[in-house]
Write a protein that holds these residues in place. Structure first.
Motif, PDB file in Angstrom:
ATOM      1  N   ASN A 121      15.538 -27.973 -27.884  1.00 22.38           N
ATOM      2  CA  ASN A 121      14.616 -29.058 -27.518  1.00 22.38           C
ATOM      3  C   ASN A 121      13.486 -28.534 -26.626  1.00 22.38           C
ATOM      4  N   LEU A 122      12.862 -27.451 -27.060  1.00 20.17           N
ATOM      5  CA  LEU A 122      11.752 -26.884 -26.302  1.00 20.17           C
ATOM      6  C   LEU A 122      10.529 -27.799 -26.433  1.00 20.17           C
ATOM      7  N   PRO A 123       9.750 -27.910 -25.390  1.00 20.22           N
ATOM      8  CA  PRO A 123       8.572 -28.785 -25.446  1.00 20.22           C
ATOM      9  C   PRO A 123       7.447 -28.146 -26.249  1.00 20.22           C
ATOM     10  N   LEU A 124       6.466 -28.955 -26.617  1.00 25.70           N
ATOM     11  CA  LEU A 124       5.303 -28.425 -27.315  1.00 25.70           C
ATOM     12  C   LEU A 124       4.502 -27.496 -26.415  1.00 25.70           C
ATOM     13  N   VAL A 490       9.073 -34.484 -31.288  1.00 28.20           N
ATOM     14  CA  VAL A 490       8.543 -33.126 -31.408  1.00 28.20           C
ATOM     15  C   VAL A 490       9.253 -32.330 -32.493  1.00 28.20           C
ATOM     16  N   HIS A 491      10.558 -32.557 -32.668  1.00 29.52           N
ATOM     17  CA  HIS A 491      11.327 -31.708 -33.575  1.00 29.52           C
ATOM     18  C   HIS A 491      11.882 -32.462 -34.788  1.00 29.52           C
ATOM     19  N   ARG A 492      12.686 -33.473 -34.547  1.00 27.16           N
ATOM     20  CA  ARG A 492      13.371 -34.113 -35.673  1.00 27.16           C
ATOM     21  C   ARG A 492      12.381 -34.662 -36.705  1.00 27.16           C
ATOM     22  N   SER A 493      11.220 -35.140 -36.233  1.00 31.73           N
ATOM     23  CA  SER A 493      10.232 -35.726 -37.141  1.00 31.73           C
ATOM     24  C   SER A 493       9.659 -34.714 -38.130  1.00 31.73           C
ATOM     25  N   ARG A 494       9.848 -33.413 -37.885  1.00 33.18           N
ATOM     26  CA  ARG A 494       9.290 -32.376 -38.751  1.00 33.18           C
ATOM     27  C   ARG A 494      10.202 -32.016 -39.919  1.00 33.18           C
ATOM     28  N   TYR A 495      11.432 -32.515 -39.900  1.00 31.50           N
ATOM     29  CA  TYR A 495      12.406 -32.141 -40.917  1.00 31.50           C
ATOM     30  C   TYR A 495      12.700 -33.314 -41.842  1.00 31.50           C
ATOM     31  N   LEU A 496      13.089 -32.989 -43.058  1.00 31.03           N
ATOM     32  CA  LEU A 496      13.405 -34.002 -44.049  1.00 31.03           C
ATOM     33  C   LEU A 496      14.559 -34.869 -43.567  1.00 31.03           C
TER      34      LEU A 496
END
Length: 508
Positions: A121-124, A490-496
């Motif tokens: 869970n690294l930040p942007l 930041v992260h989960r939204s980038r994956y299917l």
């Protein structure tokens, strides 16, 4: 630092070496001759080096252990089949700056995915959630310069002023949703829910003013070159709206418990104090207007009393728009919410008019005001207004001389529907707006009114919201929620379908 060639169980050897160096240094003859304050500083310096080393070793170990996934698919259903190892990024933490190495999952023409970033869970941005948390807390306590000094004093890490502003801005973005999902404090049978709202001006940069204020400032005549002219001073603030919800246990009182006259002013006259508040909740916004803030206040009351079983009252300072907004919200919910105008404001109006009739500093004037105030507490506001006008007429006062008396009478006449103090006192309700006025001073003035400060709209909104969360005692719970939302955003939204590879394996 160079990558490890040793087995993973030896991954922290370098940190152990740093620790052993600290032990040797602190046990040496030179340190033995130092003062305790010098030793404190030395231990702090060593502890920071050790903490940073352990942090770096940990991420190096994660890089060694990272496996290659074959099911990396982004939210556009594009499979990432190309893997590049050794991708590095910097991370500024509360223990110092470290380097994070991980795999990059690539596809021609698309953005890179880093599964390890999602796992950690690294930040942007470069700065960790720990630094962001400190930036949020310290920015609410004092100026951004002071926040930077406090962070460096605590951690040894220097964060630039503009970075602190940005970090604090990112820290507040989930507050509205946090309160939308949270449940309000429970209320006991017989408790009364009190709603209140007020405003406090904040000096803004020109682009942060409302359009009407911007036009008024632009149309100011006789502008000066070396300082602000009168019109510019008046038209450089934007009103921050503050809302409060709290619960009280009713405590019945008589008018003589609120104010006394003549023989009642003696040590033997025991006065009952007003009801005490508990479970106080505050909010503040410089972006939203009175109507929106009062809507949020009613939502908080609904979370405490979803079935509208508890008595609700509203305390205001007499602002007509506030009264209209409260009435509209109550009508929308089909509930009765008695509106009470602050008695202290009534006293202020009453205190302006006796000098029309009495010499300056006269005790007769003091008694006159107390008598009129008791009459208002007895529910005779209109009668008092008429008596003040008659007295001014009987004394033959000119329009200029009787201005204070007429202003007071007009106020009592206009606010009479909201001066039902007999009902309030007999029901055990409060009749003063001290809670919301204190909130305006604490949330707004104490932080936003720093000499020379001029605020942008987003920055002011962020600090106000964070100060309210901290004041409500909800910051720790909010921060947990915020970090979870950051992970999704930041992260989960980038994956299917929000599926991060390896997540199920870790859960198992």
């Amino acid at each position: 630092m160079s990558p490890y060639a040793s087995p993973t169980e030896d991954a922290f050897n370098r940190s152990l070496e740093v620790f052993e160096m600290a032990v040797a240094d602190l046990g040496g003859d030179i340190v033995a001759a130092k003062t305790h304050a010098e030793v404190e500083d030395l231990v702090t310096e060593h502890s920071r080096k050790i903490a940073r080393s352990f942090m770096q070793d940990h991420f190096d170990l994660r890089a060694i252990r990272e496996t290659v996934h074959v099911d990396v698919v982004d939210f556009e259903e594009v499979e990432r089949s190309r893997v590049e190892s050794g991708r590095k990024r910097q991370l500024a933490t509360v223990h110092g700056e470290v380097t994070v190495e991980r795999h990059a999952y690539r596809e021609r023409g698309g953005f890179d995915l880093h599964v390890a970033d999602a796992t950690a869970n690294l930040p942007l941005e470069k700065h960790s959630h720990g630094l962001r948390r400190l930036a949020a807390i310290e920015s609410c306590r004092g100026s951004f310069d002071e926040a930077g000094e406090a962070i460096e004093r605590t951690t040894g890490v220097r964060v630039a002023k503009q970075q602190i502003k940005k970090l604090a801005g990112r820290a507040n973005q989930d507050i509205d949703e946090f309160y939308d999902r949270s449940k309000g404090a429970k209320t006991a049978a017989g408790d009364v829910i009190v709603l209140s709202a007020d405003g406090k001006g904040i000096v803004m940069r020109p682009d942060g003013l409302r359009e009407s204020t911007q036009r008024a400032a632009a149309n100011t005549k006789n502008k000066l070159t070396t300082r602000l002219s009168r019109g510019e001073k008046r038209n450089r603030k934007r009103m921050a709206e503050v809302g409060a919800v709290y619960t009280i246990t009713p405590l019945t009182r008589a008018p003589s418990d609120v104010i006394t006259t003549g023989q009642e002013r003696d040590p033997g006259h025991e006065r009952r104090l007003g009801p005490q508040c508990h479970d106080k909740w505050l909010m503040a916004s410089v972006k939203h207007d009175i109507g929106e803030v009062i809507g949020s206040v009613f939502q908080e009351a609904d979370s405490r009393d979803p079935r509208h079983c508890r008595q609700r009252i509203a305390l205001v300072d007499g602002n007509a728009h506030q009264i209209d907004c409260i009435a509209a919200q109550a009508a929308e919910r089909d509930i009765e919410v008695p509106i009470i105008v602050d008695f202290v404001h009534v006293l202020e109006y009453l205190g302006r008019q006796p000098w029309c009739f009495f010499p300056e500093g006269s005790h007769d004037a003091e008694n006159w005001v107390a008598e009129q105030a008791l009459a208002v507490l007895d529910g005779k506001a209109r009668t008092v207004a008429a008596a003040i006008r008659r007295k001014a007429t009987a004394n033959g006062l000119t329009d200029k001389k009787r201005k204070g008396a007429d202003t007071c009478a007009d106020y009592l006449q206009a606010k009479a529907p909201y001066l039902d103090y007999p009902r309030a006192l007999s029901s055990g309700w409060p009749i003063a707006t001290g809670i919301i006025e204190g909130a305006c001073r604490h949330l707004v003035k104490d932080r936003m009114d720093i000499t020379g400060a001029r605020w942008g709209l987003d920055g002011a909104e962020a600090i106000l919201k964070l100060r309210a969360v901290i004041n409500n005692g909800d910051f720790n719970d909010y921060w947990t929620f915020h970090v979870e939302q950051e992970h999704d955003r930041v992260h989960r939204s980038r994956y299917l379908d929000g599926h991060i590879p390896g997540e199920l394996d870790q859960a198992a």
